[in-house]
Structure formats: structure tokens, C-alpha cells
Design an enzyme around this catalytic site. Sequence first.
Site, PDB file in Angstrom:
ATOM      1  N   TYR A 158      36.544  52.528  37.836  1.00 18.24           N
ATOM      2  CA  TYR A 158      37.224  51.827  38.917  1.00 18.24           C
ATOM      3  C   TYR A 158      36.641  50.427  39.104  1.00 18.24           C
ATOM      4  CZ  TYR A 158      39.034  50.953  43.598  1.00 18.24           C
ATOM      5  OH  TYR A 158      39.676  50.414  44.694  1.00 18.24           O
ATOM      6  N   TRP A 188      37.861  45.840  39.390  1.00 20.69           N
ATOM      7  CA  TRP A 188      38.898  44.815  39.254  1.00 20.69           C
ATOM      8  C   TRP A 188      38.859  44.077  37.929  1.00 20.69           C
ATOM      9  CZ3 TRP A 188      42.127  42.481  43.337  1.00 20.69           C
ATOM     10  CH2 TRP A 188      42.263  43.333  44.439  1.00 20.69           C
TER      11      TRP A 188
END
Length: 752
Positions: free
Chosen positions: A114, A116
Site C-alpha cells: 500500500y 502512493w
Amino acid sequence: MTKATDFPLTSFHWGTYRAEARNGDLVALHPFEEDPDPSPIGQGYLGALKGPDRITAPMVRKSWLEGGPGTKGSLRGKDAFVEVSWDEAEQLVADELTRVINTHGNQSIFAGSYGWASAGRFHHAQSHLKRFLNLLGGFTPSVNSYSLASGEVILPHVLGGAELIYDATSWQSIIESCDLMVAFGGVPIKNSMIGQGGLGAHRTRPALLEARAAGVEFVNISPLKSDLPDALSAEWIAPRPSTDAALMIGLAHVLLSEGLSDRAFLDRYTVGFDRFANYLTGESDGIVKNTDWAAEICGIRSEEIQSLARRMASGRTMISVAWALTRQDHGEQNFWLGTVLAAMLGQIGLPGGGVGFGYGAVNTVGLERPSPRFQAVPQGRNKVKTFIPVARIAEMLENPGGEFDYNGKKHQFPDTKLIWWAGGNPFHHHQDLNRLRRAWARPDTVIVNDWCWNSAAQHADIVLPCTTPLERADITLSPRDPYLVVMDKVVEPSGQARDDYDIFRGIARHLGIDRKYSEERDADQWITWLYEQSRKSATRAQIDLPPLDELRKTGWFKMPAPNEPHIMLGKFRQDPEASPLRTPSGKIEIFSEKIASFGYDDCPGHPTWMEPVEWLGRAEQGQLHLISNQPKNKLHSQLDQGPVAQGDRIGGREPAMLHPDDAAAYGIRDGDCIRVFNGRGACLCGAVVSDSIVPGVIQISTGAWFRPGPNTDVCLSGNPNVLCKDKGTSRLSQGPTAHSCLVRVALQDERL
């Protein structure tokens, strides 16, 4: 004379810039000429690309290299690293993957990964990791997000789809038609500096100012005054943290008892209101949920709640519910109740009114934009059926084979032997980091792709150094942003760093799957293919994108805005029979028979107030409620080592804001080093004394790299996630509950 527009473009999740390099070094990032409100976050790269935290060669943890998989996992984060060649690193990874898959099965590989990562369409680390592992048979993934997991799970039950989070009524509609925006959790500008997949122009601050100039009034419901800009002259209502649900229920009681709700709308567009009304009046449980009841829970005067409800019913009202409110214990209730309030007002589907989820959470929400389907890197099919909710990592590692509830079903945790993380930092996102660190010692092997020695890389066994967006070419193609940007390579990679694509391709060669993984395309050929596929898709949506050669000459392109301002659920309001919601009833479900059938005592069939696990209503003497919100100077923990984030530090530590009354009680002054602690851990921070926060509350932004001191679990840099409880919001969604957290503070001797 060289102008800023002469420099090549690059794009990040926090904006687009013109990048200036000199003698092979990045020397400046100039704001994109189209951006009216550029973010300072990008400047964090200056000095960081070749800084002391840069990973310049493949590295292997010493004990793991000497003893093999499973050796001294408790030394992760403490052990020394040994440099190896790329060929040796690739072989080590290939051999370990083969061992784990053959011995334990693919489900024992956890690759939630997880984070960005990069804004570029091709160089997206998680996409490459998942594509690579799917070619080997798959892996255990995670579902939902730390940002708003409970909101993502509840909305399909209530409104028929989580995609409505990004389908909010546009800012233009609010500017033209709204009278009052009631912002539960505010509209924090710092959060709106971000947009998934890259962004061209920041819209939130200009839109808020345009709305105010047009006569829109604002109410900021938050413990923090800064959650709406001062220029809006907003009314500030500050309930106790984690009591937003009780406040919404009190408002709903006023609308019901004073005849201010729209019964015709409720009858045609919703189901189950009468069951909820019985809860409000106390018919179902003997407790009347009036404003006196709500006031006692929230710490707000009863008359203030009544006044707000009447004001909401007197004109066109937009109810905004921040994503942060889903990160409370029972966070599902806030999205559900925001929807119920909007339905009672009868304004869902009208211009400038209704409900929106997360205005200001990211630049995307409320953006006037087309929504084409752009091609992403194909990931193939994951044959593994096990998964975990995103915030249950520590529990998965602690309890292999154990059961957990999620969204009406029971599932089983896998026995995780290998973790692979590419493009994120779990020691930022997760709660109770000391617990995570103990659980993190259990797997045989942890592999991390990253460009800097953040806490995830420090807790790995094999570290594969990757490039940054400035060191490779790519293209920004976000279906949530109108700007397409050619991302030019600005500087050469540092040391032996490689693109993630080349990292996986190298390992694929050792496993005999290179041809399947690469499809015999290099990175530039992949970018061309992605763009051409996206261009075809855009044409079908009646959006004309320029040829790639033309786009590369101009550097950027802006897709035209829709002709009319977007209104969320506008078609449903116009004709609910022709455009039903994807709920069991086709309508807004104020009472959900499906949720009720799950039998969850922590998420019943209609929205309800339930006491949080930790809140000021049950606080002991001296305890404060911690708000660990998003930082203003970085994206999550990205660029924490850079000059922008470090420039806001106090004595090298994250600032902690507290009210003058609380500071006085502990003899704390501005700039003091303080210890913030509870039974789960402690961190050191620099005190900021301000009346922009309510008494009884302390605020510490997330994102400081987890840095425990020698022989201690105290985080020296001020990461608040050492303090937050690692508990699911409910059995429905198992989202994180970081904002339901009590702590204590004390002056700290800086010699620790």
C-alpha cells in the site's frame, strides 16, 4: 534568457513542475504555469535525490544474508546491511520466491504494498509488483485504503457504490447554487494539495474563495480551526473528537421533531427512514436522541445544535463529510449519517446541495473534469483468493490461520512467509507501530523496493534501490484529473538505482518469465502503448486527445470540462426508477436489511451512536485526545527527509499543537521538547501552543519516519502512529481507528 517554461515538465501526486537541472543535479522545481495554487511539497526533492538517505545499491540484511530466510527477524530495523551486486540480489529474490511458493504456496506471499509511489502511468511500482507476482501464481493482497476504508465499505450498502466518493457535486455547482456548506471535519487545504495519479492545477483553495465571494457560507465542524481557511470567515463548531455521529443524530432529531425534513423525498428516494426515526425518538430503545442528549456527548450547547439544524433547512445546503471521520472507531456511521441528513433535507441530486464525501481530502473531489477510462499497466489475474482488510497487517502476521469478519463474511488469515513492499511505507500508514514491529519480525523474508532509507527499507531483508520520477520518463494519465503531462527524465539515476520495471524484469529473467512479463517491450514502448490505448478509450468517450508526438512537443494537454456542472446522483433524483442505485432496494438505504442480517453489534442495520473505544467522554484525569492528521509538508511520509518537511521540525521533531490551557497545566511552552505517550508507546515532539485547537486535544501530523531510540521504543522523530490503537472500526469494514486515541503529555529531557 531562459524562462521557466523552457524547462522540462515532471509531475507528482502533489502537482506538476518545471524541473531545472544543472551539471547533472536538480537545482530548482518551478511551478507549472497552469497551477494557480502550487504546492511546496515538490521542493522537498532538492538536496534529497543524492542525500545521505539515498539507497544507491542493492542491500541485504547481514543476519539474513549469513543465515538465510527466517534468521533473526527481530533484528529488522537494527541490523547492518551488506551491499551485493544486482545479479546476486536478483538470484536471492528468485530463489526465495521459488522456495516459498513450492513449500508454502502463493497465499503465503503478502504484497499489499500500500502506498502512493509514482504519479506516472507506467512507472507505478505496485502495478509492476502485482503483474510480476500474478505471473507466478498470485499473492495475498489487501483491500480498501487507510484513508477511508470504512467509508468505502459502507457506501455500496447505502448509496450503491464507493465510486461516489470521487463523484462529488462539482465546485462550480457549489459556487453557483449553494447557500451553506457544513463541513464535518472541515475542508483542509493541505490535504487538497494531493491528487492520485498526478495533478495539473490545484482547484480547492480557489474554488472555496470563489464560493465565498458568491455568498456561500461555511461551517467548520472540527477540533481544529485550520480545517477551513480563515478567509472564508467560517463559523467554527468544535465537538469532542470521535463524536461526530452523535452530533449528526442530534441534528437529525431537530429536523424530524420540528417538521423540517422532506417527507416526500424520503418516501420516494429512500427506504427504512421510519426505523431510524424510531431510534431518534427513543421508541426503539427508550433514549430520546434530542439535542440535549447530543450536547452531553459532543460538548456543544444544545441551542447551538438546534440553530445549525434550522440553518441547514433554510436554504441549499451541502454536507461535506471528511475522509478523516471514517478513521474513528465506528467510522462507518459518519458517512451513513451524512447521507441521512442530506436525505432528510431532501437536497440530494440538486445543484449545490446534498452530500459529498471528502471535499478537500484530495484535489480530485469536486473537480470539474471528464472521466475517461485510461489504460493502466495490465496486472493479469491473481489466482490466490485470500486477502486482508488493509489495516489488519499486524493481526495477519500474529495470527496465521485465524478468522476475521469482513462485510458479512468470515475469512481466514494466511500464514505469511514473505512480504514484498514496493512504493509505500507501512511504518507510516499503520497504527501501533511497536506492535507492527514485533509482528513484522515473524515472516521469513521482507523485500522492499525504495529509493531512500525510510523505515520500511530499514525493516527489510532485501532492499532493491529504485529510481524517482525525476530520473525516468513517463506520462501522467489520470482519469481523475484533466491534465495530461509528459514527464521528462531530468537527471540520471543515483548510483545503481533502477526503474521498478527493470528491477522486476531482471528477476523475471532468473525465473524464466521475462517474455511474459515484458511482452518484449521496453519502457518507452510501454508508455506509447498505454497512451494509444487510452487515446482510443477517450475517443469512445468523445474526448479528443492529441497524437503522442504532438503531446511530447507541447508537454501537456488539458481535457475540456463538461458543459454543465456535475451533480452527484442528479440522474437518480430526476428518475429513480430509470436510474436506480445499485442497492438491494435501488434507493438510498437508511435502514439496510443486508447489514442487519450480518448480526454485527458494532454496525447495526441503521446508523447509530456507539461509544468509541477511546474518547474524552471516558478519559481519565490528564488524558488528551490525539488527532493524527495528514501533514502539510509531504505526502504521507514521502520526502520527510527533504528540506520542506525538515524545515517545519522543532529540534528535529514533529510539531505537536495543544491549547494554552493544556500547555499551562503541564508547564509547557512553545518549542519545548515534550513526550507524548500511552500504554502502546511514546514519541518526542516539539510543542506548539495555540488557541486554534480546542482544550483537551493534541494534534500531531503523521509522516515522520519511525525512528525508535537505542534500547527504547520511543520514536525520536515524533511519529504519532506509535500511539494509535490498532483496532478495526467494526466487523463490517475493519478500517483503521487512528483518530480514536487518548494520550498523556510531559516535558521531556532532550538527552533521551
